[in-house]
Design an enzyme around this catalytic site. Structure first.
Site, PDB file in Angstrom:
ATOM      1  N   ASP A  75      -2.934  16.698   2.300  1.00 27.36           N
ATOM      2  CA  ASP A  75      -3.454  18.052   2.472  1.00 27.36           C
ATOM      3  C   ASP A  75      -4.273  18.447   1.253  1.00 27.36           C
ATOM      4  O   ASP A  75      -4.231  17.786   0.211  1.00 27.36           O
ATOM      5  CB  ASP A  75      -2.291  19.033   2.703  1.00 27.36           C
ATOM      6  CG  ASP A  75      -1.256  18.978   1.584  1.00 27.36           C
ATOM      7  OD1 ASP A  75      -1.604  19.350   0.452  1.00 27.36           O
ATOM      8  OD2 ASP A  75      -0.117  18.543   1.832  1.00 27.36           O
ATOM      9  N   GLU A 133     -10.097 -17.654   2.062  1.00 30.18           N
ATOM     10  CA  GLU A 133      -9.758 -16.222   2.124  1.00 30.18           C
ATOM     11  C   GLU A 133     -10.108 -15.532   0.808  1.00 30.18           C
ATOM     12  O   GLU A 133     -10.621 -14.410   0.793  1.00 30.18           O
ATOM     13  CB  GLU A 133      -8.265 -16.050   2.435  1.00 30.18           C
ATOM     14  CG  GLU A 133      -7.932 -16.355   3.893  1.00 30.18           C
ATOM     15  CD  GLU A 133      -6.434 -16.421   4.160  1.00 30.18           C
ATOM     16  OE1 GLU A 133      -6.049 -16.170   5.310  1.00 30.18           O
ATOM     17  OE2 GLU A 133      -5.646 -16.746   3.227  1.00 30.18           O
TER      18      GLU A 133
END
Ligand code: DGJ
Length: 730
Positions: A534, A614
Site C-alpha cells: 500500500d 542457464e
C-alpha cells in the site's frame, strides 16, 4: 491551481486535465459540486437540483423550504444523525451520549506547497510543485473543528486529502469514525473496480456495476491485507485502458481500512474511504486532535492507462524518498526458496559466489539466521545471530560476501514473537492479547504490541545492534500473520479502540527511525508477500515483495492488478526455480526473466544448481535489465493485453518520457497446434518518429506500430515470451 472565489464561497481545484469544486452554501453546508474532466470558470452548483422529497428531512435553518435536504445534496464531508442517511464520513460520541455530527463551513486557507502529516505517510512536494487548500468546518454543539486538507499536484492530476479533527470543547469527545475521503457523484451509472485475492494471489481486478445500496471492500486484519487493496476505482461503464472517465482512490495506510460506495435512492453515489470503523475509537481530550491518513485521487478523462501513469509518476516522484527514488536499485539474490531454513555460512557464500559473476549485486539472507530459528515455530523476537549456523556472526559472514563485490541484505520480522523465544519468556505481556483469553496463533507466532513505545524501544535496540554490527545495505521487513486478540495492556478499557491504529503508527515510527539511522539501507516491505502492499508502506519501503507466488504466469495477474496504482519500480519480483515451489508449473527461464524484469528485479533460487547454459541466460537477463533500467523504471507504463482475458497472451510496454524508446514484453499462454497469427498494437509512441526493433530490420512509424500493429512470432512450447526493444532512429 486553486481558485478561491471568496465572495461566492466557491473553491475550485484545477489540475491539468481535471477540476474539483466545493461550495459553501447559504446555510454554511459544504457541498461537493463537481469532480471530473476539466471545466473552467463555472459555478458547478448549478448541476445540483432540489425538490421536496418525502422522508428526506430539512435542516431547521431551511425554515419552510422542504426542497433543501442534506439527504439529497452532494456533501464534501458527510455527517450523521442530522438528515443525511447515506454513508457518514465522521461519527462522534459526545459527552451527552449523542452520536450526531453537524458540520458547517467556517473558513478557508490556501498555501503554497503541500501540507505534511506528522507521523503518517504522505505525498511530499516542494513549494512550487503543489498547493494546499484547507477548509475549516465546525460543529458548534459538539465543539469539534474539522479541517479538510487538499493537496493539488497540477501536472499529475493528483489531489491528496487528509482530515484533522480537533476537540475545541472542555470535555473529552469520542471519535468513532473518521474517513479520509468522501466523494459524492450526481450519478451512479458507474463500475466499481477493486483489487482482491488471497495469500499467493493478490490484487486481482474485479469489476462490476454499482448496485443499489452499499458495496465495500476493506480489511480488519490489522494490515491492509492480501484480500483487498486500499486502492479502488470508479469509472464509466464503457471505460477501458484508453477511453472513459475513471477515478482512482488510494489510501496511504497499512492497517484496517474500508472503501465503501453507496448508490442511493435517487441514483447518486458516494465513495467513502478511510480507517475501518470496526473496533476503531479515539478519545479526543480537550485541545486534542486526530489526523486521518492521507488519501490520493486521480481522475482520468481518458481511461485507466492515463490514470495509472499519473499515479506511477506521482508515487515515483512524490512518495518514494531519497536516496532510492533516483538511484538504481541493486539486482539481488535471495536464499529463501533456495534453502528455506536449512543453511549455514558456507551454503550462503556458495550461492553468493555463483551470483557475483552473473552480475548480481546484492545477497539477501532471508529467514532463519537468528535465535533458535530452524523452522517457523521458534526464534522470532530473538534478534541475535545463531552462531551455530553462522560462526563468527555477521562480522564473519558479511565480509565474505563483500569480498565477492556484493552488498549484503538481511531479513527481519520485528513485529512478531514466537512463544519459543527468550523474548516471550521474559515478556509474555508484550503481545496483543485479551485478558482471560489465549491469543490465536498465526504461522505459530504471536503479535507484539507495537502500539507500545517500550516494546518498540526494545525491539529497535536489538535491530540497531544487528544492523550496526556489519556492513548491511538492505533489510526485508516481513510480517507474517493477521492481527487478532487486539488489546493492549498499556491502554484503559475506554481506549482499546485506539490499538489497531496505534499499532500502525508504531510500525511507521520504527520504519522512520530505521530510515533516519541507516539512510543507506534499502528497505523492502513484505507481508507474506503482498499482504501490506500500500501507499503507506511505500513511503518507508520503496519496494515491496509483490507476492509469495513467484510463478511467472501467476505473477502476470498479480503484477497486472498491482500496476493499476503502483509503479513497477515498487514491485519486488524474482526469477525462481522450476517446477515452481508454489504451483509446480514449469516455465522457460527466459519467461521468468521477462516477467520479473518488470519489477524490482532479483533471483530466488540455488544458482549453484544452474547449468552453464542457464547461467548464460541469467547473465544476459541482468545485462538487459541494467541497460534498460531507466526505461523500465521511469518509463510510462502501458498495459497492452490483459492476463485475465483468454487472448492467449499478456503484453505490456514501457515508453521513455521522450518517446524515443519502448520496451514491449509479451508472454504467451499454453501452446496449441496451429495457433492464430497475432498482431499487437503498441501505445504511447510518437506517431511521426520512425522506430526499429532490436537494432535491425525495417523502420516503422509510431503511427504504423500503434494503428496497424506489430506481428507476434509463433514459437512452440508453453509460456514462451518475447521482448522487443524499439528505438527511434530518425
Ligand atoms: C514470507 C515472505 O514473503 C517470504 O519471502 C519469506 O521471507 C518468508 N516469509 C520467510 O519466513
Amino acid at each position: 491551481m486553486i481558485v478561491l472565489d471568496q465572495e461566492n464561497r466557491i473553491f475550485t481545484l484545477h489540475t491539468k486535465h481535471t477540476t474539483y469544486q466545493i461550495k459553501a452554501d447559504q446555510y454554511d453546508v459544504l457541498l461537493h459540486t463537481y469532480y471530473g474532466p476539466r471545466v473552467d470558470g463555472a459555478d458547478l452548483s448549478s448541476l445540483i437540483q432540489c425538490a421536496g422529497r418525502s422522508f428526506s428531512p430539512n435542516p431547521s435553518q431551511a425554515g419552510t423550504n422542504r426542497t433543501y435536504s442534506l439527504d439529497i445534496m452532494p456533501q464534501e464531508y458527510s455527517t450523521c444523525g442530522v438528515g443525511d442517511f447515506r454513508l457518514p464520513s465522521i461519527e462522534l460520541e459526545l459527552p451527552s451520549g449523542s452520536h450526531t455530527c453537524d458540520l458547517r463551513y467556517c473558513g478557508v486557507q490556501k498555501q503554497k506547497g503541500k501540507y505534511t502529516l506528522n507521523g503518517l505517510p504522505a505525498f511530499f512536494a516542494g513549494e512550487t510543485e503543489a498547493e494546499t487548500l484547507i477548509v475549516h468546518l465546525n460543529d458548534a454543539a459538539a465543539q469539534v473543528m474539522v479541517s479538510l486538507y487538499f493537496g493539488v499536484f497540477e501536472h499529475l492530476d493528483l489531489i491528496t486529502r487528509a482530515v484533522k479533527i480537533t476537540n475545541v470543547g472542555e470535555q473529552p469527545v469520542h471519535l468513532c469514525r473518521c474517513a479520509s475521503l468522501c466523494l459524492d457523484f450526481l450519478r451512479c451509472d458507474m463500475d466499481f473496480i477493486t483489487f482482491n485475492g488471497h495469500h499467493l494471489m493478490e490484487r486481482c481486478l474485479d469489476r462490476g456495476p454499482l448496485r443499489s445500496g452499499i458495496q465495500s471492500v476493506g480489511s480488519v486484519r490489522g494490515a491492509s491485507s492480501h484480500q483487498h487493496n486500499p486502492f479502488v476505482m470508479l469509472c464509466d461503464h464503457n471505460a477501458d485502458e484508453d477511453i472513459g472517465v475513471c477515478y482512482g482512490a488510494m489510501l496511504l495506510y497499512s492497517g484496517n481500512f474500508e472503501a465503501a460506495v453507496e448508490c442511493s435512492q435517487y441514483e447518486n453515489s458516494r465513495l467513502v474511504m478511510g480507517i475501518h470503523p470496526y473496533h476503531f475509537g479515539w478519545t479526543l481530550e480537550p485541545n486534542g486532535s486526530f489526523t486521518a491518513p492521507e488519501a490520493a485521487m486521480v481522475c482520468s478523462p481518458n481511461g485507466f492507462g492515463q490514470m495509472s501513469r499519473q499515479y506511477h509518476r506521482a508515487i515515483r516522484e512524490h512518495l518514494l524518498r531519497e536516496p532510492w527514488a533516483g538511484q538504481r536499485k541493486p539486482v539481488l539474490v535471495n536464499n529463501w526458496e533456495a534453502t528455506y531454513f536449512n543453511f549455514n555460512a558456507d551454503k550462503l557464500t556458495e550461492i553468493a559466489k555463483e551470483a557475483a559473476p552473473l552480475g548480481i549485486e546484492l545477497f539477501v539472507m532471508d529467514d532463519g539466521w537468528f535465535g533458535r530459528r530452524n523452522d517457523d515455530n521458534a526464534g522470532l523476537g530473538d534478534w541475535y545471530v545463531n552462531t551455530e549456523k553462522l560462526p563468527g556472526g555477521l562480522e564473519a559472514l558479511v565480509p565474505r560476501i563483500r569480498e565477492l563485490g556484493m552488498k549484503f541484505g538481511i531479513w527481519m520480522e520485528p513485529e512478531m514473537v514466537n512463544e519459543d523465544s527468550q523474548l516471550y519468556q521474559q515478556h509474555p505481556d508484550w503481545v496483543l492479547c485479551v485478558p482471560c483469553r489465549n491469543p490465536a496463533r498465526g504461522r505459530g507466532q504471536l503479535v507484539l504490541d507495537f502500539s507500545r513505545k517500550d516494546v518498540r524501544e526494545h525491539i529497535y535496540g536489538q535491530l540497531k545492534k544487528v544492523l550496526s554490527s556489519a556492513d548491511i545495505s538492505y533489510v526485508k521487513w516481513d510480517m507474517n500473520r493477521s492481527l487478532t486478540d487486539v488489546w493492549s495492556a498499556a491502554l484503559p478499557a475506554g481506549r482499546q479502540g485506539e490499538v489497531y491504529h496505534r499499532y500502525v503508527l508504531g510500525v511507521y515510527d520504527m520504519l522512520e527511525r530505521l530510515r533516519q539511522d541507516f539512510p543507506q539501507i534499502l528497505i523492502e516491505g513484505c507481508c507474506g508477500g503482498g499482504g501490506r502492499f500500500d501507499g503507506g508502506m511505500l513511503y518507508y519501503t520503496p519496494q515491496i515483495w509483490c507476492s509469495d507466488d513467484s510463478d511467472a504466469i501467476d505473477r502476470l495477474r498479480i503484477q497486472y492488478g498491482t500496476s493499476f496504482c503502483y509503479p513497477v519500480t515498487t514491485m519486488g519480483a524474482h526469477v525462481s526455480a522450476v517446477p515452481n515451489e508454489q504451483n509446480g508449473r514449469v516455465t522457460p527461464l527466459e519467461t521468468r526473466g521477462t516477467v520479473a524484469m518488470s519489477g524490482a528485479f532479483g533471483y530466488e533460487m540455488d544458482l549453484s544448481k544452474c547449468t552453464e547454459a542457464e547461467k548464460q541466460v541469467i547473465r544476459q537477463q541482468i545485462e538487459t535489465y541494467k541497460a534498460r533500467y531507466a526505461l523500465i523504471h521511469q518509463g510510462d507504463y502501458y498495459r497492452l493485453a490483459n492476463p485475465f482475458q483468454n487472448s492467449g497472451y499478456t503484453a505490456w510496454e514501457q515508453v521513455s518520457p521522450d518517446k524515443r524508446e519502448a520496451l514491449v514484453s509479451v508472454v504467451l499462454g499454453c501452446t496449441h497446434a496451429a495457433p492464430p497469427f497475432r498482431t499487437l498494437s503498441l501505445k504511447g509512441l510518437d506517431p511521426k518518429l520512425n522506430y526499429q526493433a532490436d537494432g535491425t530490420g525495417p523502420l516503422y512509424s509510431g503511427a504504423t506500430l500503434m494503428k496497424a500493429g506489430w506481428p507476434l512470432p509463433q514459437v512452440p512450447g508453453d509460456y514462451q515470451s518475447f521482448q522487443f526493444y524499439f528505438r527511434a532512429v530518425r
